[in-house]
Enzyme design. Structure first.
Site, PDB file in Angstrom:
ATOM      1  N   SER A  13     -59.687   2.300 -15.244  1.00  0.00           N
ATOM      2  CA  SER A  13     -58.784   3.048 -14.375  1.00  0.00           C
ATOM      3  C   SER A  13     -59.180   4.528 -14.395  1.00  0.00           C
ATOM      4  O   SER A  13     -60.126   4.908 -15.084  1.00  0.00           O
ATOM      5  CB  SER A  13     -57.344   2.858 -14.839  1.00  0.00           C
ATOM      6  OG  SER A  13     -57.220   3.281 -16.163  1.00  0.00           O
ATOM      7  N   LYS A  17     -59.495   6.760  -7.593  1.00  0.00           N
ATOM      8  CA  LYS A  17     -59.340   5.920  -6.403  1.00  0.00           C
ATOM      9  C   LYS A  17     -58.520   6.634  -5.329  1.00  0.00           C
ATOM     10  O   LYS A  17     -58.803   6.529  -4.138  1.00  0.00           O
ATOM     11  CB  LYS A  17     -58.643   4.611  -6.804  1.00  0.00           C
ATOM     12  CG  LYS A  17     -58.987   3.484  -5.917  1.00  0.00           C
ATOM     13  CD  LYS A  17     -58.704   2.105  -6.511  1.00  0.00           C
ATOM     14  CE  LYS A  17     -58.082   2.040  -7.863  1.00  0.00           C
ATOM     15  NZ  LYS A  17     -56.742   1.446  -7.872  1.00  0.00           N
ATOM     16  N   GLY A  18     -57.511   7.390  -5.791  1.00  0.00           N
ATOM     17  CA  GLY A  18     -56.658   8.120  -4.852  1.00  0.00           C
ATOM     18  C   GLY A  18     -57.453   9.162  -4.088  1.00  0.00           C
ATOM     19  O   GLY A  18     -57.343   9.278  -2.866  1.00  0.00           O
ATOM     20  N   THR A 191     -70.346  -3.024 -12.921  1.00  0.00           N
ATOM     21  CA  THR A 191     -70.084  -3.140 -11.480  1.00  0.00           C
ATOM     22  C   THR A 191     -70.302  -4.582 -11.029  1.00  0.00           C
ATOM     23  O   THR A 191     -69.496  -5.155 -10.284  1.00  0.00           O
ATOM     24  CB  THR A 191     -71.013  -2.187 -10.697  1.00  0.00           C
ATOM     25  OG1 THR A 191     -70.700  -0.858 -11.088  1.00  0.00           O
ATOM     26  CG2 THR A 191     -70.841  -2.329  -9.193  1.00  0.00           C
ATOM     27  N   CYS A 379     -38.117  25.497  -8.662  1.00  0.00           N
ATOM     28  CA  CYS A 379     -37.034  24.599  -9.053  1.00  0.00           C
ATOM     29  C   CYS A 379     -36.425  24.998 -10.403  1.00  0.00           C
ATOM     30  O   CYS A 379     -35.696  25.980 -10.461  1.00  0.00           O
ATOM     31  CB  CYS A 379     -37.519  23.151  -9.011  1.00  0.00           C
ATOM     32  SG  CYS A 379     -36.180  22.011  -8.657  1.00  0.00           S
ATOM     33  N   GLY A 381     -37.865  26.567 -12.508  1.00  0.00           N
ATOM     34  CA  GLY A 381     -38.372  27.942 -12.634  1.00  0.00           C
ATOM     35  C   GLY A 381     -37.480  28.948 -11.928  1.00  0.00           C
ATOM     36  O   GLY A 381     -37.472  30.131 -12.272  1.00  0.00           O
ATOM     37  N   MET A 382     -36.732  28.502 -10.919  1.00  0.00           N
ATOM     38  CA  MET A 382     -35.745  29.393 -10.296  1.00  0.00           C
ATOM     39  C   MET A 382     -34.466  29.397 -11.130  1.00  0.00           C
ATOM     40  O   MET A 382     -33.850  30.440 -11.353  1.00  0.00           O
ATOM     41  CB  MET A 382     -35.407  28.948  -8.872  1.00  0.00           C
ATOM     42  CG  MET A 382     -34.453  29.935  -8.203  1.00  0.00           C
ATOM     43  SD  MET A 382     -33.699  29.355  -6.663  1.00  0.00           S
ATOM     44  CE  MET A 382     -32.195  28.621  -7.288  1.00  0.00           C
ATOM     45  N   GLN A 383     -34.111  28.224 -11.630  1.00  0.00           N
ATOM     46  CA  GLN A 383     -32.871  28.145 -12.408  1.00  0.00           C
ATOM     47  C   GLN A 383     -32.953  29.004 -13.668  1.00  0.00           C
ATOM     48  O   GLN A 383     -32.011  29.719 -13.996  1.00  0.00           O
ATOM     49  CB  GLN A 383     -32.568  26.679 -12.744  1.00  0.00           C
ATOM     50  CG  GLN A 383     -32.330  25.834 -11.475  1.00  0.00           C
ATOM     51  CD  GLN A 383     -32.110  24.358 -11.751  1.00  0.00           C
ATOM     52  OE1 GLN A 383     -32.242  23.894 -12.881  1.00  0.00           O
ATOM     53  NE2 GLN A 383     -31.784  23.603 -10.715  1.00  0.00           N
ATOM     54  N   HIS A 514     -39.467  22.698  -3.698  1.00  0.00           N
ATOM     55  CA  HIS A 514     -40.846  22.579  -4.191  1.00  0.00           C
ATOM     56  C   HIS A 514     -41.840  22.856  -3.058  1.00  0.00           C
ATOM     57  O   HIS A 514     -42.254  21.918  -2.362  1.00  0.00           O
ATOM     58  CB  HIS A 514     -41.099  21.167  -4.717  1.00  0.00           C
ATOM     59  CG  HIS A 514     -40.380  20.843  -5.985  1.00  0.00           C
ATOM     60  ND1 HIS A 514     -40.948  21.041  -7.224  1.00  0.00           N
ATOM     61  CD2 HIS A 514     -39.146  20.355  -6.202  1.00  0.00           C
ATOM     62  CE1 HIS A 514     -40.076  20.660  -8.161  1.00  0.00           C
ATOM     63  NE2 HIS A 514     -38.978  20.247  -7.568  1.00  0.00           N
ATOM     64  N   GLU A 516     -44.862  23.380  -3.231  1.00  0.00           N
ATOM     65  CA  GLU A 516     -46.195  22.825  -3.490  1.00  0.00           C
ATOM     66  C   GLU A 516     -46.447  21.496  -2.769  1.00  0.00           C
ATOM     67  O   GLU A 516     -47.586  21.127  -2.512  1.00  0.00           O
ATOM     68  CB  GLU A 516     -46.435  22.664  -5.001  1.00  0.00           C
ATOM     69  CG  GLU A 516     -45.610  21.580  -5.707  1.00  0.00           C
ATOM     70  CD  GLU A 516     -44.265  22.082  -6.214  1.00  0.00           C
ATOM     71  OE1 GLU A 516     -43.733  23.058  -5.643  1.00  0.00           O
ATOM     72  OE2 GLU A 516     -43.740  21.483  -7.176  1.00  0.00           O
TER      73      GLU A 516
HETATM   74  N1  GLN Z   1     -33.698  19.819 -13.959  1.00  0.00           N
HETATM   75  C1  GLN Z   1     -33.365  20.640 -12.834  1.00  0.00           C
HETATM   76  C2  GLN Z   1     -32.398  19.948 -11.891  1.00  0.00           C
HETATM   77  O1  GLN Z   1     -32.264  18.760 -11.944  1.00  0.00           O
HETATM   78  C3  GLN Z   1     -34.592  21.082 -12.096  1.00  0.00           C
HETATM   79  C4  GLN Z   1     -35.366  19.961 -11.474  1.00  0.00           C
HETATM   80  C5  GLN Z   1     -36.757  20.339 -11.067  1.00  0.00           C
HETATM   81  O2  GLN Z   1     -37.280  21.358 -11.514  1.00  0.00           O
HETATM   82  N2  GLN Z   1     -37.402  19.547 -10.248  1.00  0.00           N
HETATM   83  O3  GLN Z   1     -31.776  20.578 -11.066  1.00  0.00           O
END
Ligand code: GLN
Length: 549
Positions: A13, A17-18, A191, A379, A381-383, A514, A516
């Protein structure tokens, strides 16, 4: 009528492959075809949403909010016409769940429900539904040939070959051709065995993609062709590339797209791979190099943040900047302090779940904020940025998210149901907007404040980005936090905080969503571009006024 290319893997594996599937999609798309892409995963989990990133890497979220395998991220980054969603990723668990539900409803009219034909029929229907109306549907089968779990999937794709005919189905098999250093020999036997295994269940591959360290010598190619009953020119050498984005060209040069087109009887225009060569050229000739710290929890397994790592690289491609990412465990920051962040030109705190290393992340934010280092929070990272601002800018001692401390005196981040009760606010929310206790998933609209760093980065005030989280900024604290200097620069339709920033800082921006997941190498992403520009300015010593003051 849609044609199908089935991609299986053998020997071991993790051969890529992806990526191989995504690159094949990219070169076929470059010849004017529309592509859909599906991943079939033999594990029993119904979806990868509950699987640990330690084991399985990132959970990729599609536009419609499906939690999928990270390979769908590769597909979307490489193929513009492939729009992943609910119909693009199926696991054994999901297939069985659906069959069992049908059985309970009596849909099988008393028949004995069996792997063949009921499970295989369900797989075929899922594949056909997921294919949509694309010219070609690429279907990647997870796992390796010989695994017990993948058998029903292989049987289903074998049947599709018979039913649709050889001019509508192509089988590609990816294998490993190892190089044994001690004897300086290339080994084709694994192979041969892998193809033998595949043929024993009735699938003769049309194309072999052979992963190896170096380009495959002609004699090995000949030998493999002879022993596997595959045409010599259809033995493609996928040797190690120093850059992922060179692979479409590498495969095209060996005629992979021509072989597929010929078998499917398609007369296609030549491949236009100019965008891919532009990306490779941009990466090879950077004008500057920057160092970005990524401070998170799953740093041993880089695949846990693969979309984010890619998005940062895309930001680099579009600003001619080499981005060196330094992965730092937030626990290390807790134990050894912020010293490791000192030489960084930018800091990212990615998404995450669970409290391990949370204080290290909060310290990281404080360091970035106080030292004028460009900060991008995603996410979680904002909290943590909101928690840090609450504690150190607004003086709310002990501020925390209720995810990590239910008893916090200042639940600045909490489930909607928790913070709505705080003020007795009983305003009715419709079903859709009340996500308390459940995950907010998928693309949602966000409105940005005109003139904010967020709006300037995007170049507009209405955007759409994907979500995957449960907790939200507690609106009861917004006034206090604003007064302390935190700007809420993006909100959702139902007034949930989507983006925050700090204006007297060179670049301090974080999002609840997100970004990204929507970045790709050809277009880049506005947020990552503007972050990397700020990071680059920092590296060139254009120190922010706040830091100099
Ligand atoms: N754990 C946090 C929440 O559930 C942040 C989730 C995340 O970063 N994707 O809100």
């Amino acid at each position: 009528m849609t044609s199908y290319v089935f991609i299986t893997g053998g020997v071991v594996s993790s051969l890529g492959k992806g990526i191989t599937s995504a690159c094949l999609g990219a070169i076929l798309e470059a010849r004017g075809l529309t592509i859909s892409m599906i991943k079939l995963d033999p594990y029993i989990n119904v979806d990868p949403g509950t699987m640990s990133p330690f084991q399985h890497g990132e959970v990729f979220v599609t536009h419609d909010g499906t939690e999928t395998d990270l390979d769908l991220g590769h597909y979307e980054r490489f193929v513009r016409t492939a729009k992943g969603g609910r119909h693009s990723n199926f696991t054994t668990g999901r297939i069985y769940e659906s069959v069992i539900r049908k059985e309970r409803r009596g849909e099988y009219l008393g028949a004995t429900v069996q792997v063949i034909p009921h499970i295989t029929d369900e797989i075929k229907q899922c594949v056909q539904r997921g294919a949509g109306d694309a010219d070609i549907c690429l279907v990647e089968i997870g796992g390796t040939v010989g695994d017990i779990e993948s058998l029903p999937f292989l049987e289903a794709i074998r049947q599709m070959g018979i039913e649709l005919g050889h001019d509508h189905v192509v089988y590609v098999h990816l294998t490993l051709v190892p190089y044994i250093k001690t004897s300086s020999e290339i080994k084709t036997k694994p192979t041969q065995h892998s193809v033998k295994e595949l043929r024993s269940i009735g699938i003769q591959p049309d194309i072999l993609v052979c992963r190896s360290e170096k380009p495959l010598p002609d004699e090995s190619r000949k030998k493999i062709a002879l022993f596997t009953n595959v045409q010599e020119k259809a033995v493609i050498s996928a040797y190690d590339a120093d850059d992922l984005y060179k692979i479409p060209e590498m495969m095209h040069e060996q005629g992979l797209d021509d072989i597929v087109a010929r078998q499917l009887g398609l007369d296609l225009p030549p491949a236009d791979l100019s965008e891919w060569s532009a990306i490779v050229a941009a990466k090879q000739n950077p004008e500057a190099t920057v160092n970005v710290a990524m401070v998170g929890k799953y740093m041993d397994l880089k695949d846990s943040y693969i979309s984010l790592v890619e998005a940062l690289q895309h930001g680099g491609i579009h600003t001619r900047t080499r981005v060196n990412i330094h992965f730092i465990e937030s626990r290390d920051i807790e134990e050894h302090g912020v010293g490791r962040l000192e030489n960084m030109n930018g800091i990212v705190v990615p998404g995450g779940f669970g409290d391990r290393g949370i204080e290290g992340k909060i310290d990281t934010v404080q360091f970035a904020r106080e030292n004028g280092i460009p900060y991008l929070g995603i996410c979680l990272g904002m909290q943590v940025a909101v928690i840090e601002a609450a504690r150190n800018m607004a003086g709310l001692k002990g501020a925390m998210s209720t995810e990590f401390n239910k008893q916090t005196p200042h639940p600045v981040i909490a489930l909607i149901t928790e913070w709505r009760d705080m003020t007795g606010d009983t305003e009715e929310r419709n079903e859709d907007s009340d996500k308390g206790g459940t995950m907010r998933l998928g693309a949602q609209a966000v409105t940005l404040i005109d003139g904010s760093l967020a709006a300037r980065s995007y170049g507009k005030t209405e955007i759409e980005e994907r979500h995957r989280h449960r907790y939200e900024v507690n609106n009861n604290y917004r006034e206090q936090l604003s007064a302390a200097g935190l700007t809420f620069s993006g909100v959702s339709v139902d007034d949930l905080v989507e983006m925050i920033e700090i204006s007297d800082h060179p670049f301090f921006l974080a999002s609840q969503f997100h970004p990204e997941f929507t970045s790709n190498p050809r277009d880049g992403h506005p947020l990552f571009k503007s972050f990397i520009i700020a990071v680059r300015e920092h590296s060139q010593g254009k120190l922010p006024e706040v830091a100099e003051a």
